[in-house]
Design an enzyme around this catalytic site. Sequence first.
Site, mmCIF file in Angstrom:
data_model
loop_
_atom_site.group_PDB
_atom_site.id
_atom_site.type_symbol
_atom_site.label_atom_id
_atom_site.label_comp_id
_atom_site.label_asym_id
_atom_site.label_seq_id
_atom_site.Cartn_x
_atom_site.Cartn_y
_atom_site.Cartn_z
ATOM 1 N N ARG A 116 0.844 -1.202 0.000
ATOM 2 C CA ARG A 116 0.000 0.000 0.000
ATOM 3 C C ARG A 116 0.875 1.246 0.000
ATOM 4 N NH1 ARG A 116 -2.957 -2.565 4.727
ATOM 5 N NH2 ARG A 116 -4.617 -3.755 3.758
ATOM 6 N N PHE A 175 -11.672 -5.119 -5.401
ATOM 7 C CA PHE A 175 -11.653 -5.997 -4.228
ATOM 8 C C PHE A 175 -11.122 -5.195 -3.028
ATOM 9 C CE2 PHE A 175 -10.583 -8.394 -8.080
ATOM 10 C CZ PHE A 175 -11.578 -9.350 -8.119
ATOM 11 N N ASP A 181 -16.135 -3.504 -4.432
ATOM 12 C CA ASP A 181 -16.178 -4.796 -3.737
ATOM 13 C C ASP A 181 -17.597 -5.331 -3.884
ATOM 14 O OD1 ASP A 181 -14.181 -6.083 -1.301
ATOM 15 O OD2 ASP A 181 -16.241 -6.841 -1.438
ATOM 16 N N SER A 182 -17.737 -6.645 -4.029
ATOM 17 C CA SER A 182 -19.080 -7.199 -4.184
ATOM 18 C C SER A 182 -19.838 -7.174 -2.854
ATOM 19 C CB SER A 182 -19.004 -8.628 -4.731
ATOM 20 O OG SER A 182 -18.205 -9.411 -3.887
ATOM 21 N N ALA A 202 -16.709 -7.654 -9.455
ATOM 22 C CA ALA A 202 -15.533 -7.116 -10.143
ATOM 23 C C ALA A 202 -15.604 -7.328 -11.661
ATOM 24 C CB ALA A 202 -14.272 -7.776 -9.593
ATOM 25 N N ASP A 256 -6.702 -7.110 -6.201
ATOM 26 C CA ASP A 256 -6.290 -7.914 -5.040
ATOM 27 C C ASP A 256 -7.426 -8.842 -4.636
ATOM 28 O OD1 ASP A 256 -4.907 -8.873 -2.848
ATOM 29 O OD2 ASP A 256 -5.464 -7.208 -1.542
ATOM 30 N N CYS A 293 -3.154 -14.186 -3.432
ATOM 31 C CA CYS A 293 -2.832 -14.615 -2.060
ATOM 32 C C CYS A 293 -3.108 -16.105 -1.893
ATOM 33 C CB CYS A 293 -3.605 -13.788 -1.038
ATOM 34 S SG CYS A 293 -5.379 -13.915 -1.217
HETATM 35 N N1 SAH Z 1 -7.414 -5.444 -1.004
HETATM 36 C C1 SAH Z 1 -7.959 -5.675 0.308
HETATM 37 C C2 SAH Z 1 -8.191 -7.138 0.611
HETATM 38 C C3 SAH Z 1 -9.070 -7.846 -0.384
HETATM 39 S S1 SAH Z 1 -9.874 -9.243 0.261
HETATM 40 C C4 SAH Z 1 -7.059 -5.041 1.358
HETATM 41 O O1 SAH Z 1 -6.021 -4.452 1.047
HETATM 42 O O2 SAH Z 1 -7.396 -5.134 2.533
HETATM 43 C C5 SAH Z 1 -10.904 -9.716 -1.058
HETATM 44 C C6 SAH Z 1 -12.178 -8.936 -1.205
HETATM 45 O O3 SAH Z 1 -12.762 -9.305 -2.445
HETATM 46 C C7 SAH Z 1 -13.252 -9.167 -0.159
HETATM 47 O O4 SAH Z 1 -13.583 -7.970 0.470
HETATM 48 C C8 SAH Z 1 -14.461 -9.729 -0.929
HETATM 49 O O5 SAH Z 1 -15.708 -9.226 -0.464
HETATM 50 C C9 SAH Z 1 -14.182 -9.248 -2.321
HETATM 51 N N2 SAH Z 1 -14.768 -10.045 -3.421
HETATM 52 C C10 SAH Z 1 -14.833 -11.393 -3.512
HETATM 53 N N3 SAH Z 1 -15.350 -11.749 -4.706
HETATM 54 C C11 SAH Z 1 -15.592 -10.611 -5.393
HETATM 55 C C12 SAH Z 1 -16.112 -10.317 -6.689
HETATM 56 N N4 SAH Z 1 -16.471 -11.278 -7.531
HETATM 57 N N5 SAH Z 1 -16.214 -9.014 -7.052
HETATM 58 C C13 SAH Z 1 -15.851 -8.022 -6.226
HETATM 59 N N6 SAH Z 1 -15.347 -8.250 -4.985
HETATM 60 C C14 SAH Z 1 -15.219 -9.516 -4.571
#
Ligand code: SAH
Length: 394
Positions: free
Chosen positions: A212, A228, A250-251, A280, A298, A338
């Site tokens: 970040r 995400f 975010d979804s 997404a 991410d 991850c």
């Molecule tokens: N980048 C974040 C961590 C991401 S965790 C950070 O720095 O803290 C992954 C995230 O993706 C979760 O919040 C989850 O709700 C979201 N997610 C999962 N599937 C998704 C999709 N199809 N579209 C959008 N978001 C999604």
Amino acid sequence: MKYPVVTLHRGKEESLKRFHPWVFSGAIRSIADNVEEGDTVSVVAADGTPLGTGHYQIGSIAVRILSDKDESIDAGFYRHRLSEALRLRRSLGLIRPDNDAYRLVHGEGDFLPGLIVDVYGRTAVLQAHSPGMHFARQMIAEALVALDGAEIENVYYKSETTLPYKASLDPQNQYIIGGFDSNVALENGLKFHVDWLKGQKTGFFVDQRDNRRLLESFSYGRRVLNMFCYTGGFSVYALRGQATEVHSVDSSAKAVALTEANVKLNFSDDAPHKSFAVDAFKFLADMPQDAYDLVILDPPAFAKHRGAIKNALRGYQRLNAKAMEKMPSGSVLFTFSCSQAISKEQFRLAVFSAAAQTGRRVRILHQLTQPADHPVNIYHPEGEYLKGLILYIE
Ligand code: SAH
């Protein structure tokens, strides 16, 4: 021996001698009669040579080694291991007036297999991944609040989804010491609401801290898309880095609300930020060409186990291709995986395939990984899970 004995087959002691911390069930010749799941055991070679002490569990990883000696795993043992873990975080400069969110224990990387501890100010969130750590939770919590120099007062136990279901331990998510305290944590001078009660994992992804910060340095004058976003970590750094516009996606509506709260906590109401509770892939399909010149991808782990690798790689390729094809020339992509089951090389190949598929000229600017408070025991390379690339797209 201090504990009931687990004896290995002849020749199966080699990996333990090389300090790998797991004993697989196939390596075991016999187990003392009275051993139950979660018990501490002494491991010996076929000829009786002591090899170490660990937690026993049913499954393919049968013993997680806590010590390469025949020693007591008691309050003193945990106090010692935890103070060593804290010493490392202090030497990394992670405990400061403007930074109080960090991972104190990263399982095997801190010689405590099966245990994760994240610290947010005065609260530690403890997560057990093995029955042995579940049974030791109170002892560990007491050692945490007694640590000199960490100022931990509350310990929240959060293992409802991390323990083997078949062990029927029925863990409850709850405070095991203290109670609710401020849930605003500081990371590099930025404030974040951390929801360890209802949030994902321990409530916040401390593992993206360094990445970040790097993103902040790329943000000046750029239009940023944070896919995400979860708690909006990257979005808040991008705003501090003077991005002209930041969009968070975010979804989960809860994640979007958390992102908005975190933006508010750090900036005035007119910060150039908007968020969207959308899938997404849908967002990428609908967004106009050339709308963002800095994009973060991410996603959650696409492969949670080895069997899912092939589909996961296809997922990473598709996601990256969708983003790349819409990005303007001269833009920058931060892309991550991850999934522990996927290697750096496999991830890079998936991203390469996305570049080739879209016909873009792509260069790697940085190769990213997890930060130093998520150390990897060199004898246990499985501990490395986060990988990322910063790409320059032409
Ligand atoms: N980048 C974040 C961590 C991401 S965790 C950070 O720095 O803290 C992954 C995230 O993706 C979760 O919040 C989850 O709700 C979201 N997610 C999962 N599937 C998704 C999709 N199809 N579209 C959008 N978001 C999604």
